[in-house]
Design an enzyme around this catalytic site. Structure first.
Site, PDB file in Angstrom:
ATOM      1  N   LYS A  23     -15.387 -34.876 -48.825  1.00 46.91           N
ATOM      2  CA  LYS A  23     -15.602 -36.195 -49.417  1.00 46.91           C
ATOM      3  C   LYS A  23     -15.375 -36.142 -50.931  1.00 46.91           C
ATOM      4  CE  LYS A  23     -18.925 -38.894 -47.971  1.00 46.91           C
ATOM      5  NZ  LYS A  23     -20.008 -39.832 -47.779  1.00 46.91           N
ATOM      6  N   ARG A  93     -24.876 -38.171 -51.911  1.00 45.44           N
ATOM      7  CA  ARG A  93     -24.321 -38.064 -50.559  1.00 45.44           C
ATOM      8  C   ARG A  93     -23.893 -36.641 -50.272  1.00 45.44           C
ATOM      9  NH1 ARG A  93     -22.142 -43.294 -49.033  1.00 45.44           N
ATOM     10  NH2 ARG A  93     -22.552 -44.730 -50.725  1.00 45.44           N
ATOM     11  N   GLY A 102     -22.358 -38.592 -39.565  1.00 46.25           N
ATOM     12  CA  GLY A 102     -23.758 -38.975 -39.460  1.00 46.25           C
ATOM     13  C   GLY A 102     -24.734 -37.817 -39.431  1.00 46.25           C
ATOM     14  N   MET A 104     -25.372 -35.581 -41.849  1.00 45.90           N
ATOM     15  CA  MET A 104     -25.986 -35.164 -43.098  1.00 45.90           C
ATOM     16  C   MET A 104     -26.596 -36.380 -43.788  1.00 45.90           C
ATOM     17  SD  MET A 104     -25.153 -31.930 -43.251  1.00 45.90           S
ATOM     18  CE  MET A 104     -25.094 -31.532 -44.971  1.00 45.90           C
ATOM     19  N   ARG A 337     -10.790 -40.118 -45.951  1.00 46.22           N
ATOM     20  CA  ARG A 337     -10.694 -38.788 -45.339  1.00 46.22           C
ATOM     21  C   ARG A 337      -9.738 -38.903 -44.164  1.00 46.22           C
ATOM     22  NH1 ARG A 337     -16.738 -38.865 -42.768  1.00 46.22           N
ATOM     23  NH2 ARG A 337     -16.433 -40.690 -41.487  1.00 46.22           N
ATOM     24  N   HIS A 459     -22.280 -44.495 -35.031  1.00 46.74           N
ATOM     25  CA  HIS A 459     -22.489 -43.071 -34.777  1.00 46.74           C
ATOM     26  C   HIS A 459     -22.027 -42.682 -33.370  1.00 46.74           C
ATOM     27  CE1 HIS A 459     -25.056 -39.649 -33.508  1.00 46.74           C
ATOM     28  NE2 HIS A 459     -24.695 -39.185 -34.691  1.00 46.74           N
ATOM     29  N   ARG A 567      -0.550 -17.022  -5.111  1.00 46.11           N
ATOM     30  CA  ARG A 567      -1.457 -16.087  -4.418  1.00 46.11           C
ATOM     31  C   ARG A 567      -1.336 -16.349  -2.927  1.00 46.11           C
ATOM     32  NH1 ARG A 567      -5.020 -17.521  -9.030  1.00 46.11           N
ATOM     33  NH2 ARG A 567      -5.791 -15.621 -10.016  1.00 46.11           N
ATOM     34  N   ARG A 623       2.974 -13.260  -5.085  1.00 43.03           N
ATOM     35  CA  ARG A 623       2.221 -12.008  -5.080  1.00 43.03           C
ATOM     36  C   ARG A 623       1.818 -11.651  -3.652  1.00 43.03           C
ATOM     37  NH1 ARG A 623      -3.512 -11.568  -7.884  1.00 43.03           N
ATOM     38  NH2 ARG A 623      -4.131 -12.732  -6.035  1.00 43.03           N
ATOM     39  N   GLU A 758      -2.640  -4.750 -14.003  1.00 44.58           N
ATOM     40  CA  GLU A 758      -4.048  -5.141 -13.919  1.00 44.58           C
ATOM     41  C   GLU A 758      -4.996  -3.961 -14.115  1.00 44.58           C
ATOM     42  OE1 GLU A 758      -4.469  -8.351 -10.533  1.00 44.58           O
ATOM     43  OE2 GLU A 758      -3.040  -6.792  -9.950  1.00 44.58           O
ATOM     44  N   SER A 777       3.777  -8.579 -14.827  1.00 48.62           N
ATOM     45  CA  SER A 777       2.961  -9.765 -15.135  1.00 48.62           C
ATOM     46  C   SER A 777       1.523  -9.293 -15.379  1.00 48.62           C
ATOM     47  CB  SER A 777       3.007 -10.758 -13.969  1.00 48.62           C
ATOM     48  OG  SER A 777       2.175 -11.856 -14.255  1.00 48.62           O
ATOM     49  N   GLY A 779      -2.125  -9.248 -15.264  1.00 49.18           N
ATOM     50  CA  GLY A 779      -3.246  -9.880 -14.554  1.00 49.18           C
ATOM     51  C   GLY A 779      -4.480  -9.590 -15.385  1.00 49.18           C
ATOM     52  N   THR A 780      -4.688 -10.424 -16.381  1.00 47.98           N
ATOM     53  CA  THR A 780      -5.725 -10.104 -17.372  1.00 47.98           C
ATOM     54  C   THR A 780      -7.139 -10.317 -16.842  1.00 47.98           C
ATOM     55  OG1 THR A 780      -5.214 -12.261 -18.276  1.00 47.98           O
ATOM     56  CG2 THR A 780      -4.372 -10.343 -19.478  1.00 47.98           C
ATOM     57  N   ASN A 781      -7.274 -10.972 -15.693  1.00 47.45           N
ATOM     58  CA  ASN A 781      -8.629 -11.075 -15.109  1.00 47.45           C
ATOM     59  C   ASN A 781      -9.094  -9.673 -14.727  1.00 47.45           C
ATOM     60  OD1 ASN A 781      -8.112 -13.811 -15.272  1.00 47.45           O
ATOM     61  ND2 ASN A 781      -7.539 -14.006 -13.123  1.00 47.45           N
ATOM     62  N   ASP A 782      -8.241  -8.992 -13.963  1.00 51.41           N
ATOM     63  CA  ASP A 782      -8.590  -7.628 -13.577  1.00 51.41           C
ATOM     64  C   ASP A 782      -8.473  -6.666 -14.750  1.00 51.41           C
ATOM     65  OD1 ASP A 782      -9.464  -7.325 -10.855  1.00 51.41           O
ATOM     66  OD2 ASP A 782      -7.537  -8.174 -10.275  1.00 51.41           O
ATOM     67  N   CYS A 845      -0.374 -13.897 -15.962  1.00 54.36           N
ATOM     68  CA  CYS A 845      -0.837 -14.957 -15.065  1.00 54.36           C
ATOM     69  C   CYS A 845      -2.354 -14.963 -14.878  1.00 54.36           C
ATOM     70  CB  CYS A 845      -0.138 -14.856 -13.720  1.00 54.36           C
ATOM     71  SG  CYS A 845      -0.434 -13.276 -12.903  1.00 54.36           S
ATOM     72  N   TYR A 865       6.832 -15.104 -20.969  1.00 55.60           N
ATOM     73  CA  TYR A 865       6.239 -16.365 -20.498  1.00 55.60           C
ATOM     74  C   TYR A 865       4.750 -16.201 -20.263  1.00 55.60           C
ATOM     75  CZ  TYR A 865       6.053 -14.231 -15.885  1.00 55.60           C
ATOM     76  OH  TYR A 865       5.754 -13.397 -14.842  1.00 55.60           O
TER      77      TYR A 865
HETATM   78  C1  PEP Z   1      -5.620 -11.229 -12.545  1.00 60.04           C
HETATM   79  O1  PEP Z   1      -6.257 -10.231 -12.198  1.00 60.04           O
HETATM   80  O2  PEP Z   1      -5.522 -11.599 -13.726  1.00 60.04           O
HETATM   81  C2  PEP Z   1      -4.971 -12.068 -11.533  1.00 60.04           C
HETATM   82  C3  PEP Z   1      -4.204 -13.081 -11.889  1.00 60.04           C
HETATM   83  O3  PEP Z   1      -5.266 -11.805 -10.236  1.00 60.04           O
HETATM   84  P1  PEP Z   1      -6.587 -12.291  -9.483  1.00 60.04           P
HETATM   85  O4  PEP Z   1      -7.322 -13.177 -10.403  1.00 60.04           O
HETATM   86  O5  PEP Z   1      -6.116 -12.965  -8.252  1.00 60.04           O
HETATM   87  O6  PEP Z   1      -7.252 -10.981  -9.237  1.00 60.04           O
HETATM   88 MG    MG Z   2      -6.013  -9.517 -10.164  1.00 59.00          MG
END
Ligand code: PEP
Ligand code: MG
Length: 892
Positions: A23, A93, A102, A104, A337, A459, A567, A623, A758, A777, A779-782, A845, A865
């Site tokens: 401000k 102010r 709103g 502060m 602002r 508000h 899957r 997969r 993975e 690819s 598999g960042t979950n695992d 993925c 990707y």
């Molecule tokens: C993963 O592990 O990131 C994955 C995409 O496989 P899933 O979640 O099916 O184990």
């Molecule tokens: Mg997995």
């Protein structure tokens, strides 16, 4: 020399936001470009932090600099602070780096006391006005600086208003206001055991300290927590010469946006109230008039204001949210602002401004936060269900369409209740006369907000829009009874716990629960234009995770360039197929197993055909089966219980024999840690015929649809590889099947074989695996689970979220990719994989790849990707483009 803690407006500019707050920096900027801004100065955010560091003491030299600056603004304004004949009044102010609507505190009319009050009355020739200003000061000071509950002052005021015919603030006579002041002072004395301070400098000192203190007030802390803002920024304090919008019918006050902040339409948009102070508009106590009415009422001022608005928008090259006051026919700018806006408005304004040549396409792409795209995918009411509700007479009222989107839920009247029920997963609509910062925690948990009073800039409206939450405001037809927890409208009474549905896009309020549905993406012309520009900029491909033709088609509509993860196990769970899968697992001989696999094949083939058709011209990465086999069988505990019961009762020996057999198989498959057990490629290697069947189904389907003229690109993905030999052996076996099918069908397809990464070992030995793979690819979950050694199925429910709350981890690593640990493996993997096989395609993925921060990392390390769920594809397209605008692409 002491540090500079105080800046006059003319000493600052818009780039000094960190020090002067948003401000203050913009007041300084407006002053310097010659707009009419009342004289004033800014106490810095550094002073605020120093104040807290010193245990709530002003830092050395600060107060002296304030006094110095007061002298300068006295000269500029031609008035003196505390002068009984020609008094200067100031407001105090808050102003943080980013606006916190709103949240502060502000104290107005500082400098008034029993003496200056008369000077003000004489100077303005308006005794009533002076008393009104004085009662406002006592009320605000008492509440904000000293913590006397606001309602205690309001109750006194309401009692006097009730004695008037009109019942409004403006109906109070001078004598009544004198009585109000007397009663306010008595309340102040009673509550605090001291007199209201009549020394203007004491008022100023306490007000500055109170604004500092409000930085750690509960509403401000809650807002920063909800928005993820740091707590160590501090707030600046703006001390500004008062100008009055309540000096009679040639005075007024208002707020306006250069464009419509809900829709983005290019038209001055806002509200004003004649004979009122700013707080009256923001608090929603009186419902203001649309700014377009000002064109008739005050054509000269409207003209001047429009010119200033246009100038500010061109100067800042962005939507501006402005506050102004008209004092006896003179326009003053009190704030500008960058305006908060809905996702819809953000997109439209960015695209329009680029088309107008005000900003570049790249800037337009930067202007929209990827997660805002989510709001386009927000549910709307199903038009038929809504029509039916109207026919049934359930349309209760129409208020202001303050924040778009539809919501249905049970009515609650208190923020605490909304918070509690929201936390318990219940859908609630918070209904309030108006909201204020004390309600923020409940608003955060409600599905939607309905208020009786207040305009588009109240508000409730501002906060809801910021959060993309549906809100209907200023719905004056409803009458709320907070004591009995009901509201009445159109002869009906709605109680707490009843269902209502609100449409923030139209302002409609319905009784009952109306079904919602997602909006049509294709019709969102501005969004698709913006995403088209994003596509020109981004380096990452955006694919989708989809395992059926409907999701695949939706993802295509959202702009997915193929399927990055299909899957296949979901296909095994469907009703007709499950018994076949169970028999396949339980089979005692090869022949029976093969028979079951043969029966599954047509189902899988049919699924794949649908998906290939939906993805005509794009790659489809399928997969092979991943979960442990026991997941297809009944749970072990359940079986044991049934077997024991049947053994004890002796009933149904045939069923007992069947269950015992099943239990033997389940026992043989049982693993202490199945996530690290016989799953992924290990299942393919150990269960003869299983992945061969899947590969056959994929290639038969691909050949069949290719014959229909569809352009197919099947890619077979082998999960959970940890050693190169696992991949190498599976690939050889399956590629032979693929080639055999293509030969049988007489079709040559463009196909690939690759693996998921993975398991940390796979990332570490990427150079070896890449020699045999066409693609990787992540598999960042695992990969996150195994790198952290944290079970993805258990940790979030047990300790992980507490870890994040307590700051042990910066984020939930299953949501935002851990760049330092998991990310390090990924970097290594990309580098070694590409060195061994320059043609290797690398994507990801896991759930992370629909999250902007993780997408940015994917760009930085040069992946090809990302693949995410269909509804996150538009977000990913934008996030990938923004990453490209911010960082060099890692793939050279
Ligand atoms: C993963 O592990 O990131 C994955 C995409 O496989 P899933 O979640 O099916 O184990
Ligand atoms: Mg997995």
């Amino acid at each position: 020399m002491t540090k500079k803690w105080v800046y006059l407006f003319r000493e600052g500019n818009t780039r000094m936001r960190d020090l002067l707050g948003g401000k203050g920096a913009d007041l300084a900027e407006m002053t310097n470009i010659g707009l009419p801004v009342p004289p004033g100065f800014i106490v810095t955010t550094e002073a605020c932090n120093a104040y807290f560091d010193a245990g709530k003491q002003f830092p050395a030299g600060m107060w002296e600099q304030v006094l110095e600056a007061m002298k300068t603004i006295e000269q500029e304004a031609g008035k003196r602070f505390g002068d009984p004949t020609n008094p200067l009044l100031v407001s105090c102010r808050s102003g943080g780096r980013v606006s916190m609507p709103g949240m502060m505190d502000t104290v107005l009319n500082i400098g008034l006391n029993a003496e200056t009050l008369h000077g003000l009355a004489q100077l303005t020739g308006n005794e009533r006005f002076a008393w009104d200003a004085y009662r406002r000061l006592i009320g605000m000071f008492g509440n904000i600086v000293k913590g006397v509950p606001r309602h205690a002052f309001e109750d006194i005021l309401d009692a006097y208003k009730a004695q008037t015919v009109g019942g409004k603030d403006t109906d109070l006579t001078t004598d009544m206001l004198k009585d109000v002041v007397r009663d306010f002072k008595a309340l102040y004395r009673r509550e605090l055991g001291e007199e209201f301070p009549d020394d203007p400098y004491e008022q100023l000192r306490a007000a500055i300290a109170a604004v500092f203190d409000s930085w750690f007030g509960a509403p401000a802390v809650a807002y920063r927590n909800a928005e993820g803002l740091p707590h160590d920024w501090g707030t600046a304090v703006n001390v500004v010469t008062m100008v009055f919008g309540n000096m009679g019918n040639d005075s007024g006050t208002g707020v306006a946006f250069t464009r419509n902040p809900a829709t983005g339409e290019k038209k001055l948009y806002g509200e004003y109230l004649m004979n009122a102070q700013g707080e009256d508009v923001v608090a929603g106590i009186r419902t203001p008039h649309p700014i377009s009415d000002m064109q008739e009422e005050l054509p000269g001022i409207y003209e001047e204001f429009s010119r200033i608005a246009e100038r500010l928008e061109r100067h800042y090259r962005d939507l501006q949210d402005m506050e102004f006051t008209i004092e006896r026919g003179k326009l003053w700018m009190l704030q500008t602002r960058s305006g908060k806006r809905t996702a819809r408005a953000a997109v439209k304004i960015a695209v329009d401004m680029a088309n107008e040549g005000l900003i570049t396409k790249e800037e337009a792409v930067r202007r929209v936060q990827p997660n805002q795209v989510n709001q386009f995918l927000h549910p709307q009411f199903d038009p038929q269900a809504k029509e039916q509700a109207k026919k049934a007479g359930d349309l209760l009222a129409v208020g202001l369409n303050a924040s778009p989107g539809a919501a249905a839920g049970t009515v609650v009247f208190e923020a605490d209740v909304a918070e509690k029920m929201g936390n318990a997963g219940q859908a609630v609509i918070l209904v309030r006369p108006e909201t204020n910062p004390d309600d923020v925690h409940g608003m955060a948990k409600a599905k939607g907000i309905l208020t009786q009073h207040g305009g588009m800039t109240s508000h409730a409206a501002v906060v809801a829009r910021g959060w993309g939450k549906p809100c209907v405001a200023g719905c004056e037809e409803i009458r709320i009874d907070l004591t009995n927890k009901t509201f009445t409208v159109a002869g009906r009474t709605i109680k707490e716990g009843d269902f209502i549905s609100i449409d923030g896009t139209t302002g409609e309020v319905f009784a009952g629960h109306i079904a919602t549905r997602p909006p049509s993406f294709k019709e969102e012309v501005e969004l698709t234009t913006l995403l088209g520009w994003a596509d020109e900029i981004r380096k990452l491909g955006v694919l989708t995770n989809a395992d059926n033709p409907t999701d695949a088609a939706r993802a295509r509509e959202f702009g997915a360039e193929g399927i990055g993860l299909c899957r296949t196990e979901h296909m095994f769970f469907e009703e007709e197929r499950r018994p076949i899968v169970v028999r396949m697992i339980m089979s005692e001989d090869e022949a029976e197993r093969q028979e079951m696999l043969d029966r599954l094949l047509p189902f899988q083939r049919e699924d794949f055909e649908g998906i290939f058709r939906a993805m005509d011209g794009y790659p489809v990465i399928i997969r092979l089966i991943d979960p442990p086999m026991h997941e297809f069988l009944p749970p072990r505990e359940e079986l044991i219980e049934q077997v024991v019961t049947l053994r004890c009762t002796g009933a149904d020996p045939a069923r007992l024999a069947e269950l015992e057999k099943m239990l033997t198989v389940v026992n043989s498959l049982w693993e202490i840690n199945p996530m690290m057990g016989l799953r992924g490629c290990r299942a393919g290697l150990m269960y003869k015929g299983l992945t061969e069947m899947q590969t056959r189904a994929i290639f038969e389907a691909a050949c069949n649809v290719a014959k229909e003229g569809v352009d197919v690109h099947p890619e077979v993905m082998i999960p959970l590889t940890s050693h190169v030999n696992e991949f190498h052996i599976e690939r050889e076996k399956l590629e032979a099947v693929a080639k055999a099918v293509m030969a049988e069908k007489g079709v040559a397809l463009d196909y690939k074989f690759g693996t998921m990464i993975e398991v940390p070992r796979a990332a570490l030995t990427a150079g070896e695996i890449a020699r045999y793979a066409d693609f990787f690819s992540f598999g960042t979950n695992d990969l996150t689970q195994m790198t952290y050694g944290i079970s993805r199925d258990d940790a979030e429910g047990k300790f992980l979220l507490a870890y994040v709350r307590r700051g042990i981890l910066p984020h939930n690593p299953f949501e935002v990719l851990d760049r330092d640990g998991v990310g390090l493996l990924m970097r290594w993997c990309v580098e070694k994989g590409r060195a061994a096989n320059p043609k290797l395609e690398i994507g990801g993925c896991g759930e992370h790849f629909g999250e902007p921060n993780s997408i940015e990392f994917s760009h930085i390390i040069g992946m090809d990707y990302v693949s995410c769920s269909p509804f996150r594809v538009p977000i990913a397209r934008l996030a990938a483009a923004q990453a490209a605008l911010r960082h060099e692409y890692g793939r050279k």
